[in-house]
Design a protein around this motif. Sequence first.
Motif, PDB file in Angstrom:
ATOM      1  N   LEU A 194      -0.577   4.781  -0.775  1.00 55.19           N
ATOM      2  CA  LEU A 194      -1.681   4.716   0.183  1.00 55.19           C
ATOM      3  C   LEU A 194      -1.141   4.572   1.600  1.00 55.19           C
ATOM      4  O   LEU A 194      -0.167   3.841   1.827  1.00 55.19           O
ATOM      5  CB  LEU A 194      -2.609   3.537  -0.135  1.00 55.19           C
ATOM      6  CG  LEU A 194      -3.339   3.567  -1.474  1.00 55.19           C
ATOM      7  CD1 LEU A 194      -4.231   2.331  -1.601  1.00 55.19           C
ATOM      8  CD2 LEU A 194      -4.174   4.831  -1.631  1.00 55.19           C
ATOM      9  N   ASN A 195      -1.784   5.235   2.551  1.00 50.72           N
ATOM     10  CA  ASN A 195      -1.388   5.121   3.951  1.00 50.72           C
ATOM     11  C   ASN A 195      -2.172   3.995   4.617  1.00 50.72           C
ATOM     12  O   ASN A 195      -3.406   4.040   4.639  1.00 50.72           O
ATOM     13  CB  ASN A 195      -1.650   6.430   4.703  1.00 50.72           C
ATOM     14  CG  ASN A 195      -0.748   7.550   4.246  1.00 50.72           C
ATOM     15  OD1 ASN A 195       0.431   7.332   3.979  1.00 50.72           O
ATOM     16  ND2 ASN A 195      -1.292   8.752   4.150  1.00 50.72           N
ATOM     17  N   LEU A 200       0.828  -1.206   0.000  1.00 51.69           N
ATOM     18  CA  LEU A 200       0.000   0.000   0.000  1.00 51.69           C
ATOM     19  C   LEU A 200       0.864   1.259   0.000  1.00 51.69           C
ATOM     20  O   LEU A 200       0.598   2.219  -0.728  1.00 51.69           O
ATOM     21  CB  LEU A 200      -0.941  -0.003   1.212  1.00 51.69           C
ATOM     22  CG  LEU A 200      -2.021  -1.096   1.247  1.00 51.69           C
ATOM     23  CD1 LEU A 200      -2.875  -0.948   2.502  1.00 51.69           C
ATOM     24  CD2 LEU A 200      -2.891  -1.058   0.003  1.00 51.69           C
ATOM     25  N   LYS A 201       1.920   1.264   0.811  1.00 52.30           N
ATOM     26  CA  LYS A 201       2.810   2.423   0.849  1.00 52.30           C
ATOM     27  C   LYS A 201       3.494   2.635  -0.494  1.00 52.30           C
ATOM     28  O   LYS A 201       3.685   3.776  -0.930  1.00 52.30           O
ATOM     29  CB  LYS A 201       3.861   2.241   1.947  1.00 52.30           C
ATOM     30  CG  LYS A 201       3.318   2.336   3.362  1.00 52.30           C
ATOM     31  CD  LYS A 201       4.424   2.067   4.375  1.00 52.30           C
ATOM     32  CE  LYS A 201       3.894   2.108   5.808  1.00 52.30           C
ATOM     33  NZ  LYS A 201       4.969   1.794   6.792  1.00 52.30           N
ATOM     34  N   TYR A 232      -7.264  -2.639  -5.492  1.00 52.73           N
ATOM     35  CA  TYR A 232      -6.152  -2.567  -6.440  1.00 52.73           C
ATOM     36  C   TYR A 232      -5.781  -3.942  -6.980  1.00 52.73           C
ATOM     37  O   TYR A 232      -5.350  -4.062  -8.127  1.00 52.73           O
ATOM     38  CB  TYR A 232      -4.933  -1.923  -5.774  1.00 52.73           C
ATOM     39  CG  TYR A 232      -4.973  -0.417  -5.802  1.00 52.73           C
ATOM     40  CD1 TYR A 232      -4.292   0.308  -6.777  1.00 52.73           C
ATOM     41  CD2 TYR A 232      -5.707   0.302  -4.864  1.00 52.73           C
ATOM     42  CE1 TYR A 232      -4.334   1.690  -6.814  1.00 52.73           C
ATOM     43  CE2 TYR A 232      -5.757   1.687  -4.887  1.00 52.73           C
ATOM     44  CZ  TYR A 232      -5.070   2.376  -5.867  1.00 52.73           C
ATOM     45  OH  TYR A 232      -5.124   3.746  -5.903  1.00 52.73           O
ATOM     46  N   SER A 249     -12.665   9.424  -5.223  1.00 56.14           N
ATOM     47  CA  SER A 249     -12.173   8.312  -4.419  1.00 56.14           C
ATOM     48  C   SER A 249     -11.754   7.167  -5.334  1.00 56.14           C
ATOM     49  O   SER A 249     -12.151   7.094  -6.500  1.00 56.14           O
ATOM     50  CB  SER A 249     -13.256   7.831  -3.452  1.00 56.14           C
ATOM     51  OG  SER A 249     -14.366   7.312  -4.159  1.00 56.14           O
ATOM     52  N   ASP A 250     -10.959   6.253  -4.796  1.00 56.94           N
ATOM     53  CA  ASP A 250     -10.561   5.079  -5.577  1.00 56.94           C
ATOM     54  C   ASP A 250     -11.785   4.246  -5.964  1.00 56.94           C
ATOM     55  O   ASP A 250     -11.835   3.674  -7.057  1.00 56.94           O
ATOM     56  CB  ASP A 250      -9.584   4.217  -4.779  1.00 56.94           C
ATOM     57  CG  ASP A 250      -8.177   4.801  -4.767  1.00 56.94           C
ATOM     58  OD1 ASP A 250      -7.873   5.621  -5.658  1.00 56.94           O
ATOM     59  OD2 ASP A 250      -7.382   4.435  -3.890  1.00 56.94           O
ATOM     60  N   ASP A 286      -7.473  -1.791   5.338  1.00 58.28           N
ATOM     61  CA  ASP A 286      -6.404  -2.133   4.399  1.00 58.28           C
ATOM     62  C   ASP A 286      -6.804  -3.277   3.479  1.00 58.28           C
ATOM     63  O   ASP A 286      -6.413  -3.309   2.306  1.00 58.28           O
ATOM     64  CB  ASP A 286      -5.133  -2.498   5.161  1.00 58.28           C
ATOM     65  CG  ASP A 286      -4.503  -1.296   5.863  1.00 58.28           C
ATOM     66  OD1 ASP A 286      -4.987  -0.165   5.657  1.00 58.28           O
ATOM     67  OD2 ASP A 286      -3.538  -1.498   6.625  1.00 58.28           O
ATOM     68  N   LYS A 325      -4.217   2.001   7.268  1.00 55.85           N
ATOM     69  CA  LYS A 325      -5.079   2.487   8.353  1.00 55.85           C
ATOM     70  C   LYS A 325      -5.178   1.438   9.457  1.00 55.85           C
ATOM     71  O   LYS A 325      -4.726   1.630  10.563  1.00 55.85           O
ATOM     72  CB  LYS A 325      -6.468   2.802   7.801  1.00 55.85           C
ATOM     73  CG  LYS A 325      -6.488   3.818   6.671  1.00 55.85           C
ATOM     74  CD  LYS A 325      -6.048   5.196   7.119  1.00 55.85           C
ATOM     75  CE  LYS A 325      -6.202   6.206   5.987  1.00 55.85           C
ATOM     76  NZ  LYS A 325      -5.699   7.539   6.357  1.00 55.85           N
ATOM     77  N   ASN A 333      -8.835  -1.787   0.628  1.00 58.59           N
ATOM     78  CA  ASN A 333      -7.985  -1.053  -0.305  1.00 58.59           C
ATOM     79  C   ASN A 333      -7.138  -1.997  -1.143  1.00 58.59           C
ATOM     80  O   ASN A 333      -6.936  -1.776  -2.342  1.00 58.59           O
ATOM     81  CB  ASN A 333      -7.084  -0.072   0.464  1.00 58.59           C
ATOM     82  CG  ASN A 333      -7.846   1.123   1.001  1.00 58.59           C
ATOM     83  OD1 ASN A 333      -8.865   1.523   0.442  1.00 58.59           O
ATOM     84  ND2 ASN A 333      -7.374   1.694   2.090  1.00 58.59           N
ATOM     85  N   TYR A 334      -6.650  -3.046  -0.515  1.00 63.82           N
ATOM     86  CA  TYR A 334      -5.809  -4.005  -1.239  1.00 63.82           C
ATOM     87  C   TYR A 334      -6.601  -4.708  -2.338  1.00 63.82           C
ATOM     88  O   TYR A 334      -6.148  -4.817  -3.482  1.00 63.82           O
ATOM     89  CB  TYR A 334      -5.239  -5.029  -0.259  1.00 63.82           C
ATOM     90  CG  TYR A 334      -4.362  -6.058  -0.930  1.00 63.82           C
ATOM     91  CD1 TYR A 334      -3.048  -5.747  -1.289  1.00 63.82           C
ATOM     92  CD2 TYR A 334      -4.835  -7.332  -1.225  1.00 63.82           C
ATOM     93  CE1 TYR A 334      -2.244  -6.683  -1.919  1.00 63.82           C
ATOM     94  CE2 TYR A 334      -4.036  -8.269  -1.846  1.00 63.82           C
ATOM     95  CZ  TYR A 334      -2.735  -7.942  -2.188  1.00 63.82           C
ATOM     96  OH  TYR A 334      -1.950  -8.868  -2.823  1.00 63.82           O
TER      97      TYR A 334
END
Length: 464
Positions: free
Chosen positions: A258-259, A253-254, A273, A373-374, A266, A261, A269-270
């Motif tokens: 992306l930060n 993520l980094k 993508y 947003s994504d 996470d 959380k 978000n993962y």
Amino acid sequence: MKFTLSWLKDHLETDASLDEIAAALTDLGLEVEAVVDPAERLGAFHIVRVLEARAHPNADRLKVCRVETWPDGPKGAPKEIQVVCGAPNARTDMRGVFAPDGVYVPGIDLTLKATSIRGVDSNGMLVSERELELSDEHEGVIDLPADAPLGQRFIDYAGLADPMIEIAITPNRPDALGVRGIARDLAARGVGRLKDGDVAAIPGGFASPVKVRLGADVKAESEEQGAACPYFVGRLIRGVRNGPSPDWLQRRLKAIGLNPKNALVDVTNYISYDRGRPLHVFDADRLSGDIEVRLAQDGEEIVALDDETYALGAGMTLICDGRRGGGRPVAIAGVMGGAETGCSAATTAVFVESAYFDPVRNAATGRRLKINSDARYRFDRGVDPVFTKDGAELATAMILEFCGGEASDLVIAGKPPKKGRNGVDRTIKLRPDRLAALVGLDIDRDEQTRILAALGFEISSPRG
């Protein structure tokens, strides 16, 4: 769209070099905009041993360290260097990370050179995580375990030697908004083999106390018109322990900006993508009653996860619960979740949402609210409706692995759209001669069908 080389290789078995992969991507129309190799920035930082750390003769808070380094790598001969260090944790026999003279240290924007500090010569420096831009930690230098391999590059030891690739995405390529879609394209081109990507079903242990309804106003009026939300898959997972996600996931993520959380956020978000599948997680204990997907009315408001209050307009798709007399908005569907039901370190039960939203309505909502947003970026372009259920299953597996807990049965409302504007069940006649006229290339008929099959199309009567 950003991803790392190791991430791509989770889906693509290939011996191709980074340069070969980059060239193939651009040739496929996925133009490579940047390749960032951490070795170019952090490759000169190596693991060393502090032979001795003694008090500086002229400064109470400084130490003079004799550092054993390996300038030619772990197979070379060690060399002793003197370093003045102000870190409180610098001590005799510790293993740390060393930057020799001449190396640029990104966290302090400085190229090192030999100097004298309070009358004592200093060559190079022991570095902190902040000086390598790995975190904000700078109270002490990096302190490695006693078995850290001396002389090895730190990025290799820490798993940071993973090049990041950024590609440009045209509006007609939503499949390339997931790493697996990119891997599929490369495999079809002959740059490796696409690995198995099947998602296993997770059996539920109880009936979800949270049900899902699709309001009449979000359903399709006709097959041609489509629906605001024709398909919603959810699941409650109770007894979770939310905390930091695994290091490997945080690193990825980094690497793409992306930060991290927490593990629950996470994961969503993962998967967004990794598979191009946006998801959302609600703190189930902050939900009231069942979930209903409906269209907004003028005058409604929601405080979103960015802590901004948004005035909602008629026709926007909302995810609501039963609080406030029924119909409290808890998410702007396909755009952003609500702050009131967001997950935190205190979350012990989570409701996972994987749904399909109309891309045209989604884009209009995002534009009116000025939210980028994504999730919106992907829904606007169209996500795979068939992967909706698999998205929920994949998120469940990762949450159970990282956070523990027990999953309910799936809660399913509606079904994937089959026909019309967002159809996924179409039969298209392939005319090889016409294709040659359109693309300007003479591609053999068998090669055309091979490429289509490799991209996931079902081919019937290829000679017909």
